[in-house]
Design an enzyme around this catalytic site. Structure first.
Site, PDB file in Angstrom:
ATOM      1  N   ASP A 277      -3.271 -41.395  16.142  1.00 51.63           N
ATOM      2  CA  ASP A 277      -4.046 -40.472  17.627  1.00 51.63           C
ATOM      3  C   ASP A 277      -2.481 -40.714  18.291  1.00 51.63           C
ATOM      4  OD1 ASP A 277      -5.314 -40.831  19.130  1.00 51.63           O
ATOM      5  OD2 ASP A 277      -5.243 -43.007  19.490  1.00 51.63           O
ATOM      6  N   ASP A 279      -2.763 -41.145  22.107  1.00 47.85           N
ATOM      7  CA  ASP A 279      -3.023 -41.670  23.425  1.00 47.85           C
ATOM      8  C   ASP A 279      -3.064 -43.430  22.932  1.00 47.85           C
ATOM      9  OD1 ASP A 279      -3.571 -39.791  26.015  1.00 47.85           O
ATOM     10  OD2 ASP A 279      -4.829 -39.062  24.604  1.00 47.85           O
ATOM     11  N   ASP A 460      -5.858 -46.873  17.873  1.00 54.11           N
ATOM     12  CA  ASP A 460      -5.885 -47.898  18.896  1.00 54.11           C
ATOM     13  C   ASP A 460      -7.222 -48.103  19.933  1.00 54.11           C
ATOM     14  OD1 ASP A 460      -5.042 -45.758  20.571  1.00 54.11           O
ATOM     15  OD2 ASP A 460      -5.560 -47.323  22.091  1.00 54.11           O
TER      16      ASP A 460
END
Length: 509
Positions: A277, A279, A460
């Site tokens: 990922d 961000d 996250d």
């Protein structure tokens, strides 16, 4: 709740997620008392004020705003003209009194804020981590504003609020239609959905349609009333509810750094493919997307890793946006959650399912730009496979109008669905697509789906849980976390700095 028994959970807003019910009650009382005082003086009759108990509970709670005005006035034998949406606040019409109530409510929220029930938010996050879909329902047209103020908009896959109800002609509770519409948009059978409600009219509505489980929240001790009216169980707080499955909390997972030897053993004799990922994984979480800039030491680590293994980034950002942010030519990019793929040696894959939606997205973009363009502060951003309507800089009083326009466009183009972010409405293709499916598409496209490749995915966010789930038994999911929560990942890392350290360790293979 068993994650095997249900596919979705539908939460009411007022009284379940937020304590806005009490604010609504005060706004209703102020508006009605002002009107009733004038009415009593004019008619020469005693002033009889609006009472929270029983008037609010019997005639207003859980109902659309205008229905609440009609219902209460009917209980007093008072007839007023209907009026129209253009009526000024306080005009003695159904619409005018409704507008005054809304103005009082918004003023209170802006000046004092809204209290959120943290135990409910914890349960919602747990529900999503377990792979269940979520919806929020509310008779209030201020639902978007409230969720935005609390940074909760992105916790829900579907939202059906007062704006939607007016647009779609959805009757208020105890009619079950608002829950049925939420289930329809979630694409789940009501028998496989849970409803969480605090209002008697709400549990009556959910029971009427035979939803799989109806949980009543009795914050003021009214358990018997909720049970009598259709709740399967009545509790005082959602801290009493949990989701059962084989998920583990992130803090209980082994660190991918501490158990790197174990990961090394699984990688012996195999190629390695690492997908990340952006961000919160390659960059810290920041206030606005534009501030999410990858540090130079992280960029160097990713470049070094790509010299030895296949590396890809899967992001909800548009392909061009994420490529401009990362600026590495040697890795694969999957923008728009995998609808748009590009990479080294001229690799360019446009998901054909997504391509089918481009004409309708073009039409929707033109309609939104035309109908919203005159609103000061509005931004209609066209991504390739989505349209984002940003209203961060718009006066709060215009949000209802914006949502109504977005709803009208969605009604005209049922191939699209409405999604949400922080002060954003987004129109996306209405198909079952997520990062897990994007990851599988990438592995097939790159010929990496065989047993001779160990796939590692690092992320996250809630949206990364779908990728963790598809890797069960075939790869390694690593969650990046700062607050403990349940996850389908196998390992954990604490922050982007640990991610960088882990990527550097992988270079030696």
């Amino acid at each position: 709740m068993s994650s095997d028994s249900f596919d979705a959970v539908i939460f009411d807003l007022d009284g379940v997620v937020t304590d806005t019910a009490s604010i609504h009650a005060r706004a209703w009382k102020k508006m009605f008392d002002d009107f009733l005082f004038r009415y009593a003086n004019r008619k020469g009759v005693p002033f009889q004020p609006f009472e929270t108990d029983p008037d609010y509970l019997l005639y207003v709670d859980g109902k659309p705003r205008l229905d609440g005005v009609r219902s209460f006035l009917g209980s007093r034998g008072i007839e007023l003209p209907e009026g129209g949406p253009e009526d000024e606040s306080g005009t003695e019409t159904i619409h005018g009194l409704g507008r005054q109530k809304n103005a009082d409510f918004l003023k209170h929220v802006q000046e004092r804020g809204v209290e959120v029930y943290e135990s409910t938010v914890d349960l919602i996050r747990s529900v999503k981590k377990h792979g269940l879909k979520t919806a929020i329902i509310s008779s209030s047209k201020s639902c978007a504003m409230i969720l935005d103020s609390l940074n909760l908009s992105d916790l829900f896959d579907v939202r059906v609020d007062g704006v939607d109800s007016e647009m779609l002609g959805i009757p208020g509770k105890p009619a079950p239609d608002i829950f049925i519409e939420a289930a329809r948009q979630l694409k789940v059978n009501p028998k496989r959905a849970v409803v969480v409600e605090d209002a008697i009219s709400g549990v009556q509505a959910a029971r009427a349609r035979k939803f799989g489980l109806v949980i009543g929240i009795a914050r003021k001790g009214e358990k018997e009333s909720l049970l009598t009216n259709g709740a399967d169980v009545a509790i005082e707080d959602l801290s009493e509810v949990c989701v059962m499955s084989d998920l583990k909390t992130s803090e209980s997972l082994p660190s991918a750094l501490d158990d790197f030897e174990g990961i090394s053993r699984r990688a012996e004799g195999k190629g390695i493919a690492v997908f990340l990922d952006y961000d919160g994984t390659l960059t810290p979480i920041v206030e606005t997307p534009d501030q999410a800039v990858m540090q130079e030491d992280m960029r160097k680590a990713v470049i070094k890793l790509s010299d030895h293994h296949t590396v890809g980034i899967i992001s909800g950002r548009d392909l061009k946006d994420v490529r401009d942010k990362v600026r590495i030519d040697s890795i694969v990019y999957a923008g728009s959650h995998g609808f748009d793929i590009a990479g080294p040696s001229g690799l360019q894959v446009e998901n054909q399912i997504g391509m089918e939606f481009l004409p309708v997205l073009d039409k929707a973009e033109a309609e939104l730009s035309r109908e919203l363009g005159s609103i000061e502060g509005i931004l209609v951003e066209r991504k390739k496979f989505a349209i984002a309507v940003h209203y961060r800089l718009v006066n709060l009083g215009r949000v209802e109008t914006i949502e109504k326009v977005v709803d009208e466009v969605v009604v005209r183009h049922p191939e699209l669905r409405k999604a949400y972010g922080k002060k954003i409405f987004e129109l996306q293709p209405d198909i079952d697509w997520h990062k897990g499916r994007a990851l599988l598409t990438l592995l097939n496209t790159l010929n990496l789906s065989g047993d001779d490749v160990l796939t590692i995915y690092i992320g996250d966010d809630v949206t990364d849980e779908d990728a963790f789930r598809v890797l069960k038994g075939r790869g390694i999911g690593i969650v990046v976390w700062d607050e403990p929560y349940e996850t389908a990942a196998s390992y954990s890392l604490r922050n982007p700095e640990e991610v960088r350290e882990f990527l550097l360790k992988l270079i030696v293979f």
